[in-house]
Design a protein around this motif. Structure first.
Motif, mmCIF file in Angstrom:
data_model
loop_
_atom_site.group_PDB
_atom_site.id
_atom_site.type_symbol
_atom_site.label_atom_id
_atom_site.label_comp_id
_atom_site.label_asym_id
_atom_site.label_seq_id
_atom_site.Cartn_x
_atom_site.Cartn_y
_atom_site.Cartn_z
ATOM 1 N N GLU A 1 0.808 -1.214 0.000
ATOM 2 C CA GLU A 1 0.000 0.000 0.000
ATOM 3 C C GLU A 1 0.852 1.278 0.000
ATOM 4 N N LEU A 2 2.149 1.135 0.170
ATOM 5 C CA LEU A 2 3.006 2.300 0.315
ATOM 6 C C LEU A 2 3.332 2.920 -1.042
ATOM 7 N N GLU A 3 3.396 4.240 -1.079
ATOM 8 C CA GLU A 3 3.915 4.957 -2.232
ATOM 9 C C GLU A 3 5.404 5.181 -1.986
ATOM 10 N N ILE A 4 6.230 4.801 -2.956
ATOM 11 C CA ILE A 4 7.679 4.931 -2.817
ATOM 12 C C ILE A 4 8.128 6.166 -3.605
ATOM 13 N N GLN A 5 8.815 7.050 -2.898
ATOM 14 C CA GLN A 5 9.256 8.316 -3.474
ATOM 15 C C GLN A 5 10.774 8.377 -3.456
ATOM 16 N N THR A 6 11.347 9.036 -4.449
ATOM 17 C CA THR A 6 12.775 9.306 -4.419
ATOM 18 C C THR A 6 13.027 10.748 -4.805
ATOM 19 N N ARG A 7 14.063 11.305 -4.229
ATOM 20 C CA ARG A 7 14.472 12.682 -4.515
ATOM 21 C C ARG A 7 15.566 12.636 -5.569
ATOM 22 N N ILE A 8 15.366 13.355 -6.682
ATOM 23 C CA ILE A 8 16.357 13.429 -7.746
ATOM 24 C C ILE A 8 17.279 14.610 -7.457
ATOM 25 N N HIS A 9 18.563 14.325 -7.239
ATOM 26 C CA HIS A 9 19.513 15.374 -6.885
ATOM 27 C C HIS A 9 20.314 15.882 -8.079
ATOM 28 N N LEU A 10 20.290 15.156 -9.195
ATOM 29 C CA LEU A 10 21.016 15.597 -10.381
ATOM 30 C C LEU A 10 20.197 15.278 -11.620
ATOM 31 N N VAL A 11 19.910 16.303 -12.421
ATOM 32 C CA VAL A 11 19.247 16.138 -13.712
ATOM 33 C C VAL A 11 20.157 16.720 -14.785
ATOM 34 N N ALA A 12 20.464 15.910 -15.793
ATOM 35 C CA ALA A 12 21.269 16.370 -16.928
ATOM 36 C C ALA A 12 20.569 15.938 -18.209
ATOM 37 N N ILE A 13 19.821 16.853 -18.806
ATOM 38 C CA ILE A 13 19.167 16.563 -20.081
ATOM 39 C C ILE A 13 20.178 16.851 -21.194
ATOM 40 N N THR A 14 20.549 15.803 -21.925
ATOM 41 C CA THR A 14 21.643 15.912 -22.882
ATOM 42 C C THR A 14 21.502 14.845 -23.951
ATOM 43 N N ASP A 15 22.052 15.149 -25.130
ATOM 44 C CA ASP A 15 22.122 14.149 -26.194
ATOM 45 C C ASP A 15 23.335 13.235 -26.023
ATOM 46 N N ASP A 16 24.245 13.598 -25.130
ATOM 47 C CA ASP A 16 25.462 12.806 -24.905
ATOM 48 C C ASP A 16 25.384 12.151 -23.531
ATOM 49 N N ARG A 17 24.543 11.177 -23.426
ATOM 50 C CA ARG A 17 24.291 10.504 -22.143
ATOM 51 C C ARG A 17 25.581 9.904 -21.569
ATOM 52 N N ARG A 18 26.284 9.145 -22.382
ATOM 53 C CA ARG A 18 27.459 8.453 -21.875
ATOM 54 C C ARG A 18 28.582 9.432 -21.539
ATOM 55 N N GLY A 19 28.799 10.394 -22.417
ATOM 56 C CA GLY A 19 29.859 11.361 -22.153
ATOM 57 C C GLY A 19 29.601 12.164 -20.891
ATOM 58 N N THR A 20 28.356 12.533 -20.669
ATOM 59 C CA THR A 20 28.011 13.277 -19.465
ATOM 60 C C THR A 20 28.226 12.431 -18.220
ATOM 61 N N ALA A 21 27.820 11.167 -18.273
ATOM 62 C CA ALA A 21 28.036 10.267 -17.136
ATOM 63 C C ALA A 21 29.526 10.082 -16.866
ATOM 64 N N ASP A 22 30.317 9.921 -17.923
ATOM 65 C CA ASP A 22 31.763 9.770 -17.752
ATOM 66 C C ASP A 22 32.367 10.995 -17.076
ATOM 67 N N ALA A 23 31.869 12.180 -17.438
ATOM 68 C CA ALA A 23 32.428 13.419 -16.902
ATOM 69 C C ALA A 23 32.018 13.670 -15.452
ATOM 70 N N LEU A 24 30.814 13.257 -15.068
ATOM 71 C CA LEU A 24 30.283 13.614 -13.752
ATOM 72 C C LEU A 24 30.431 12.534 -12.691
ATOM 73 N N ALA A 25 30.491 11.278 -13.099
ATOM 74 C CA ALA A 25 30.371 10.185 -12.135
ATOM 75 C C ALA A 25 31.468 10.196 -11.083
ATOM 76 N N GLU A 26 32.696 10.423 -11.489
ATOM 77 C CA GLU A 26 33.812 10.340 -10.540
ATOM 78 C C GLU A 26 33.657 11.338 -9.399
ATOM 79 N N GLY A 27 33.109 12.504 -9.706
ATOM 80 C CA GLY A 27 32.905 13.507 -8.669
ATOM 81 C C GLY A 27 31.913 13.087 -7.597
#
Length: 314
Positions: free
Chosen positions: A230-256
Motif C-alpha cells: 500500500e506504500l507509495e515509494i518516493q525518491t528525490r532526484i539530486h542531479l538532472v542532466a538533459i543531454t544528447d550525450d548521455r554516456r559522455g556526461t556520465a563519464d564526466a560527472l560520475a567520478e565527482g
C-alpha cells in the motif's frame, strides 16, 4: 511491490524560488498545476528559504487541485502538538490537499546556527517516532494521553480535525532506523542517500546506487509487513542532466560523486540523457523498485517539462 504500477506523481521542491513575492509565488503554483505536477513541496530549513506552512497555504489559495507537501518538517523545531494543529489547519483550509512530511533533522548548520542541540541520530529518530504517535493520535479526534522518553501529553484532543482521513504521512531518509520507522508508520516512503555528515556532497554517492536502493527497500518491506504493497515509494532526484550525450556526461560527472559511470546512470537519485531516455529510466525504476513518486528541484523544472508531460499520471 504493488501488483500494478502506481501512476507517476511528480513533486517539485520550491523552497527557494528565484522571486519571493505573493504574485510570483502564486504564478509558480499555478504553473505547476497546469503542467500536471502532482505536489508542490517546501523543505524546512533555517537558511535562505521560505517557511513551509505559510508558503504552502499561499500556494493552496492560488490553486484548486495541486497537492501541497512538506518535504519535510523537522521534528526538532516543533512540538508534535503544535505540528499536528498546524498540519490539520492547513489540510482543512486547502480543502484536503496537504501531505505531512516529517523528518528527524539532518542539516547540521541549522542546529549550530540556531543553537538547537543536535542529538545523535538514534535519539532524534526515537523522538520522531514518539512525535508521529502523538500527531496521528491528535488527528483521530480522540483524546490523547502519552508518556514517552521525549514527550508527555495529557488528555489532549486535536482540533481542528484534518479534512483527509487519514492525512497522508511521508517519512524518508537513507539510514536503516529511519526507513524502518517509515515502513511502520508512513503512507509515502522517501528514499534518499544517507547524510551522516549533515551535508550533501560527493561522499553520499556510494549510498545512492541501485544496490543501495535495493537494500533500503528490503528494510522498508520487512518493517511494513503486509502494508508494504500500500506504500507509495518516493525518491528525490539530486542531479538532472538533459543531454544528447548521455554516456559522455556520465563519464564526466560520475567520478565527482564517487561512482562509476554505469552506477551513476543507474542511480535512482540522478537522471541523465534525452527526455526520452530519462522517461525510459523512470519507467524501468518503477518496474524494478516500485518508485512512482519523483521529487525534483525547481531548478530542473524547465528541463523536465517534456518528461512530466509524457509520464505524469500514467
Amino acid at each position: 511491490m504493488p501488483s500494478h504500477p502506481r501512476p507517476f506523481r511528480f513533486g517539485v521542491q520550491c523552497s527557494s524560488p528565484p522571486e519571493v513575492d505573493a504574485r510570483s509565488w502564486a504564478a509558480l503554483a499555478r504553473r505547476l498545476e497546469d503542467l500536471g505536477v502532482h505536489r508542490m513541496t517546501v523543505s524546512d530549513h533555517l537558511d535562505d528559504q521560505l517557511a513551509p506552512i505559510a508558503s504552502l497555504m499561499a500556494a493552496a489559495d492560488a490553486t484548486t487541485t495541486l497537492r501541497l507537501g512538506a518535504l519535510v518538517l523537522c521534528n526538532d523545531y516543533r512540538h508534535p502538538v503544535v505540528m499536528a494543529k498546524e498540519a490539520a489547519t492547513l489540510d482543512v483550509l486547502s480543502d484536503g490537499r496537504f501531505e505531512l512530511g516529517l523528518g528527524a533533522g539532518w542539516m547540521t548548520s541549522d542546529y549550530l546556527q540556531a543553537g538547537i542541540p543536535f542529538d545523535p541520530a538514534p535519539e532524534r529518530i526515537a523522538r520522531l517516532e514518539e512525535a508521529i504517535t502523538i500527531v496521528r493520535g491528535l488527528f483521530s479526534g480522540e483524546p490523547v494521553t502519552f508518556a514517552g522518553d521525549h514527550y508527555r501529553v495529557d488528555g489532549m484532543t486535536g482540533s481542528p480535525a484534518p479534512r483527509q482521513s487519514p492525512l497522508p504521512l511521508l517519512v524518508g531518509g537513507g539510514g536503516r532506523k529511519v526507513l524502518e520507522l517509515a515502513g511502520r508508520h508512513a503512507d509515502i516512503v522517501g528514499l534518499n542517500p544517507r547524510l551522516p555528515g549533515g551535508v550533501i556532497d560527493a561522499s553520499v554517492g556510494p549510498d545512492a546506487t541501485a544496490a543501495a536502493t535495493e537494500r533500503k527497500l528490503g528494510w522498508v518491506r520487512a518493517a511494513a509487513g503486509d502494508r508494504f504493497a500500500e506504500l507509495e515509494i518516493q525518491t528525490r532526484i539530486h542531479l538532472v542532466a538533459i543531454t544528447d550525450d548521455r554516456r559522455g556526461t556520465a563519464d564526466a560527472l560520475a567520478e565527482g560523486f564517487g561512482l562509476s559511470p554505469d552506477e551513476a546512470l543507474a542511480s535512482p537519485h540522478a537522471l541523465c540523457g534525452t527526455p526520452e531516455q530519462v522517461a525510459d529510466d523512470l519507467e524501468e525504476r518503477r518496474e524494478r523498485f516500485g518508485i512512482s513518486a519523483i521529487g525534483l528541484s525547481l531548478g530542473d523544472l524547465d528541463a523536465m517539462e517534456p518528461v512530466i508531460a509524457r509520464l505524469a499520471g500514467t
